[in-house]
Enzyme design. Structure first.
Site, PDB file in Angstrom:
ATOM      1  CB  ALA A 114      -4.928   3.916   4.671  1.00 36.51           C
ATOM      2  CE1 TYR A 115      -4.614  -1.262  -2.062  1.00 42.95           C
ATOM      3  CE2 TYR A 115      -3.235  -0.259  -3.377  1.00 42.95           C
ATOM      4  CZ  TYR A 115      -3.855  -1.461  -2.980  1.00 42.95           C
ATOM      5  OH  TYR A 115      -4.425  -1.784  -3.938  1.00 42.95           O
ATOM      6  CB  CYS A 116       1.137   3.523   0.333  1.00 46.13           C
ATOM      7  SG  CYS A 116       0.351   4.067  -1.424  1.00 46.13           S
TER       8      CYS A 116
END
Length: 302
Positions: A161-163
């Site tokens: 999700a962060y990437c």
């Protein structure tokens, strides 16, 4: 919201008297950016979820400042905040989209709602921030800084999700730059490695992040002090830089980014095959906890 000012006897710099908006300003890099921008003469608008912390920060800054407790994914509340900033401090000529949260774990194990919340805050919230303040930046021929991450250059497992969100904000900022350059608005992207904030400290207490960082090569595995990163970003704002790298070695990753997915996949295959899948972390740190709670602006519309 109230403002507070203090007389300053230094030579005026590029930020003197300008209005700067910082999202995610309650703690970490956002708090550091607010302090440094204020020290350099800017009138600072603080936007974030933690109202008490924002209020204390605004009261303690050396120059005029005000705060608005707003969820950056709430378009109506953010639009109202932009109007209030304009009325209270003046038209912004600097906007820093810094608000961000993170979680760790494999895609299959992560809570889908938390996964989506990361993307909503980091990517959608950044786009809404730009949209709501763009009329002011067009009027002032201002500058928008998008805080991305080394994760945009080198996506890693357990951080899908962060990437995805940081790769998304990088692409978004490049597209926005092309749209507004002819109007005299500058757009920059800040690429940061691991920075010693409450989010990273919380992450390091989890198996997922310990596994990830333990198998990164130096210097990608190192955690860096926030002050140099904040100074690099504020210097980039003063220069209207298209790219800001902090620490400076992150710049070198640009040259090899096409090779990194293959390298990361090769290393991860061995690590995850022997160590198993770490438990998902949920939204990390105090900022993640604040993002998990219904915000005041969203609650009023419920």
């Amino acid at each position: 919201m109230g403002t507070r000012s203090r007389r300053c006897d230094r030579c005026p710099g590029p930020l003197e008297g300008r209005v700067a908006v910082v999202t995610g300003a309650a703690r970490g890099l956002g708090e550091g950016l607010a302090r440094t921008l204020s020290e350099r003469g800017a009138r600072v608008a603080l936007i974030g979820l933690e109202e008490d912390r924002l209020g204390r920060l605004a009261a303690g800054l050396p120059g005029p400042a005000a705060c608005w407790p707003v969820d950056v994914t709430d378009s109506a509340a953010l639009t109202e905040a932009a109007r209030a900033v304009r009325a209270s401090l003046g038209a912004p000529s600097v906007v820093v989209a810094n608000a961000g949260i993170a979680m760790g774990g494999t895609l299959l194990d992560c809570d889908p709602a938390a996964w989506r919340r990361v993307v909503d805050v980091n990517l959608v919230g950044s786009a809404l921030t730009a949209r709501c303040f763009l009329p002011d930046l067009l009027r002032t021929h201002g500058y928008y800084l998008q805080v991305a991450s080394l994760a945009a250059l080198a996506p890693a497992p357990l951080l899908s999700a962060y990437c995805a969100s940081k790769s998304g904000v990088e692409a978004f900022a490049h597209a926005l730059r092309a749209e507004v350059a002819h109007d005299g608005v500058g757009v920059g992207v800040a690429y940061l490695s691991w920075v010693d904030t409450s989010l990273i400290r919380a992450a390091d207490e989890t198996e997922a992040f310990r596994t990830l960082r333990a198998h990164l090569p130096w210097p990608a595995s190192a955690v860096h002090a926030p002050d140099p990163c904040v100074r690099a970003m504020v210097n980039g704002i003063e220069r209207r830089s298209a790219h800001v790298y902090a620490p400076p070695w992150v710049r070198g990753v640009q040259g090899v980014r096409a090779l990194l997915p293959t390298v990361v996949a090769h290393r991860s295959r061995r690590v995850l095959a022997t160590g198993g899948d770490p438990a998902p972390t949920g939204l990390l740190g105090p900022g993640g906890a604040a993002a998990a709670r219904p915000s005041a602006s969203r609650s009023r519309r419920a």
